[in-house]
Design a protein around this motif. Sequence first.
Motif, PDB file in Angstrom:
ATOM      1  N   GLY A   1       0.890  -1.023  -0.038  1.00  0.00           N
ATOM      2  CA  GLY A   1       0.077  -0.052  -0.064  1.00  0.00           C
ATOM      3  C   GLY A   1       0.666   1.236  -0.086  1.00  0.00           C
ATOM      4  N   ASP A   2       2.194   1.206   0.232  1.00  0.00           N
ATOM      5  CA  ASP A   2       3.100   2.489   0.254  1.00  0.00           C
ATOM      6  C   ASP A   2       3.116   3.017  -1.213  1.00  0.00           C
ATOM      7  OD1 ASP A   2       3.767   2.441   2.697  1.00  0.00           O
ATOM      8  OD2 ASP A   2       5.630   1.396   2.283  1.00  0.00           O
ATOM      9  N   VAL A   3       3.108   4.477  -1.266  1.00  0.00           N
ATOM     10  CA  VAL A   3       3.357   5.162  -2.582  1.00  0.00           C
ATOM     11  C   VAL A   3       4.937   5.504  -2.472  1.00  0.00           C
ATOM     12  CG1 VAL A   3       2.991   6.981  -3.899  1.00  0.00           C
ATOM     13  CG2 VAL A   3       1.146   5.796  -2.718  1.00  0.00           C
ATOM     14  N   VAL A   4       5.557   4.787  -3.427  1.00  0.00           N
ATOM     15  CA  VAL A   4       7.215   5.012  -3.557  1.00  0.00           C
ATOM     16  C   VAL A   4       7.285   6.022  -4.848  1.00  0.00           C
ATOM     17  CG1 VAL A   4       7.767   2.773  -2.221  1.00  0.00           C
ATOM     18  CG2 VAL A   4       7.284   2.805  -4.794  1.00  0.00           C
ATOM     19  N   LEU A   5       8.339   6.349  -4.838  1.00  0.00           N
ATOM     20  CA  LEU A   5       8.967   7.143  -6.013  1.00  0.00           C
ATOM     21  C   LEU A   5      10.040   6.298  -6.577  1.00  0.00           C
ATOM     22  CD1 LEU A   5       9.009  10.120  -7.347  1.00  0.00           C
ATOM     23  CD2 LEU A   5      11.092  10.517  -6.195  1.00  0.00           C
TER      24      LEU A   5
ATOM     25  N   LEU B   1       5.750   8.404  -9.374  1.00  0.00           N
ATOM     26  CA  LEU B   1       4.939   7.915  -8.186  1.00  0.00           C
ATOM     27  C   LEU B   1       3.995   6.716  -8.591  1.00  0.00           C
ATOM     28  CD1 LEU B   1       3.592  11.166  -6.495  1.00  0.00           C
ATOM     29  CD2 LEU B   1       5.622   9.835  -5.856  1.00  0.00           C
ATOM     30  N   ARG B   2       4.459   5.605  -7.819  1.00  0.00           N
ATOM     31  CA  ARG B   2       3.630   4.309  -7.961  1.00  0.00           C
ATOM     32  C   ARG B   2       3.230   3.624  -6.658  1.00  0.00           C
ATOM     33  NH1 ARG B   2       3.102   6.646 -11.893  1.00  0.00           N
ATOM     34  NH2 ARG B   2       3.197   6.176 -13.987  1.00  0.00           N
ATOM     35  N   ARG B   3       2.251   2.882  -6.592  1.00  0.00           N
ATOM     36  CA  ARG B   3       1.666   2.153  -5.284  1.00  0.00           C
ATOM     37  C   ARG B   3       2.163   0.551  -5.426  1.00  0.00           C
ATOM     38  NH1 ARG B   3      -1.611   3.735  -1.477  1.00  0.00           N
ATOM     39  NH2 ARG B   3      -2.726   5.364  -3.117  1.00  0.00           N
ATOM     40  N   VAL B   4       2.878   0.205  -4.212  1.00  0.00           N
ATOM     41  CA  VAL B   4       3.314  -1.066  -3.930  1.00  0.00           C
ATOM     42  C   VAL B   4       2.080  -1.757  -3.703  1.00  0.00           C
ATOM     43  CG1 VAL B   4       4.930  -2.659  -2.720  1.00  0.00           C
ATOM     44  CG2 VAL B   4       5.790  -0.339  -3.361  1.00  0.00           C
ATOM     45  N   VAL B   5       1.771  -3.001  -4.587  1.00  0.00           N
ATOM     46  CA  VAL B   5       0.655  -3.652  -4.252  1.00  0.00           C
ATOM     47  C   VAL B   5       1.204  -5.060  -4.096  1.00  0.00           C
ATOM     48  CG1 VAL B   5      -1.261  -2.226  -5.375  1.00  0.00           C
ATOM     49  CG2 VAL B   5       0.098  -3.654  -6.823  1.00  0.00           C
TER      50      VAL B   5
ATOM     51  N   LEU C   1       1.648  -0.442  -9.109  1.00  0.00           N
ATOM     52  CA  LEU C   1       0.631   0.180 -10.115  1.00  0.00           C
ATOM     53  C   LEU C   1       0.317   1.506  -9.688  1.00  0.00           C
ATOM     54  CD1 LEU C   1      -1.930  -2.967  -9.781  1.00  0.00           C
ATOM     55  CD2 LEU C   1      -0.534  -2.407 -11.658  1.00  0.00           C
ATOM     56  N   GLY C   2      -0.055   2.202 -10.966  1.00  0.00           N
ATOM     57  CA  GLY C   2      -0.733   3.493 -10.738  1.00  0.00           C
ATOM     58  C   GLY C   2      -2.150   3.190 -10.225  1.00  0.00           C
TER      59      GLY C   2
ATOM     60  N   ASP D   1       3.172   1.244 -15.624  1.00  0.00           N
ATOM     61  CA  ASP D   1       3.740   0.450 -14.467  1.00  0.00           C
ATOM     62  C   ASP D   1       3.833  -1.041 -14.399  1.00  0.00           C
ATOM     63  OD1 ASP D   1       0.829  -0.842 -14.523  1.00  0.00           O
ATOM     64  OD2 ASP D   1      -0.027   0.904 -13.585  1.00  0.00           O
ATOM     65  N   SER D   2       4.016  -1.729 -13.485  1.00  0.00           N
ATOM     66  CA  SER D   2       4.458  -2.899 -13.904  1.00  0.00           C
ATOM     67  C   SER D   2       3.616  -3.906 -14.837  1.00  0.00           C
ATOM     68  CB  SER D   2       4.421  -3.968 -12.131  1.00  0.00           C
ATOM     69  OG  SER D   2       5.445  -3.322 -11.379  1.00  0.00           O
TER      70      SER D   2
END
Length: 232
Positions: A74-78, A121-125, A194-195, A203-204
Motif C-alpha cells: 500500500g505504500d506509494v513510492v517514488l 510515483l507508484r503504489r506497491v501492491v 501500479l498507478g 506501471d508493472s
Amino acid sequence: MNRQLFEYSYELKKQNKRKTFFTIFYFIFIYLILNIIFSFVLFPVKQVSNSMSPDFPENSISFITKIYKVPDRGDVVLLKRRITTEHKFYEKIWHNISLFFTAQQYDSYTNKDFPDTNNQLRRVVGLPGDEIYMKDYVLYVKPAGEKHFLTEFELSDKPYNLTFITPPVEWNGTVGVRGSFDSIILGQDEYFVLGDNRISSSDSRLWGTVKKQDMEGRILLKYYPVKTIKFY
C-alpha cells in the motif's frame, strides 16, 4: 564637527556591511541546510500526470522520505527514471544549479512527454513471494504461505482509491494497459507496483516488477492541495 560626521558615516558603513554580510551568510546557510535535507532525508515531489488520481491528482505535491527500510503493502513510492540518457557537461551543470536554486522543485532532466525518463510515483501492491493476478483492474493477492486470494484492499492497512472503468462484456482486458492478467509469483526482491489510475498508467503491467534499489523513497506527507493534506 566634520570629523565626527565622517567617523559616524564610516562606522555606519561598517555596520551596514556587517549586516549585509550576515544576512547573505544567514540565507546561504539556511539554503544549504534545506538542500542537504532535501537531498538526503526529505524532499518535495510534484505529481506531473494523472497516473495516481484520485488520491494524488496532477499538480499535487508530496514529501518523499528516503529513510525507510523496505516498502510495505500500500505504500506509494517514488521510482527512479527507467530510461536514462547521457547529458553534456553544460547540461549537468545546469541540472545541478536548477535543483539547488529551486530547492529540488525544477528538474531540467524531466520531460513530461516521455514518462519513463521521469521519476514516477507508484503504489506497491505486490510483495516478494506473493502470487498475484488481476481481474477488471483489481489485483488479487495470495501472500506467501497463505491458501486464499484476497483483494489488494483487504490486505493493505493503508486505504486508497482507484480510477478505473467497469469494462463491457466484450472488453479485452489484455490489450493496452491490461485490466486483467493470469497469476504470477513474485520472486525475491520483486515488487509489483501500479498507478492508482488503472486505465492510464505506465506501471508493472507494462515493464514488469521493480526492486528495492529502483525506489528513491516513499511518500510521507501530501501537503498540496492544502485541503487534502494527509500523512502516509
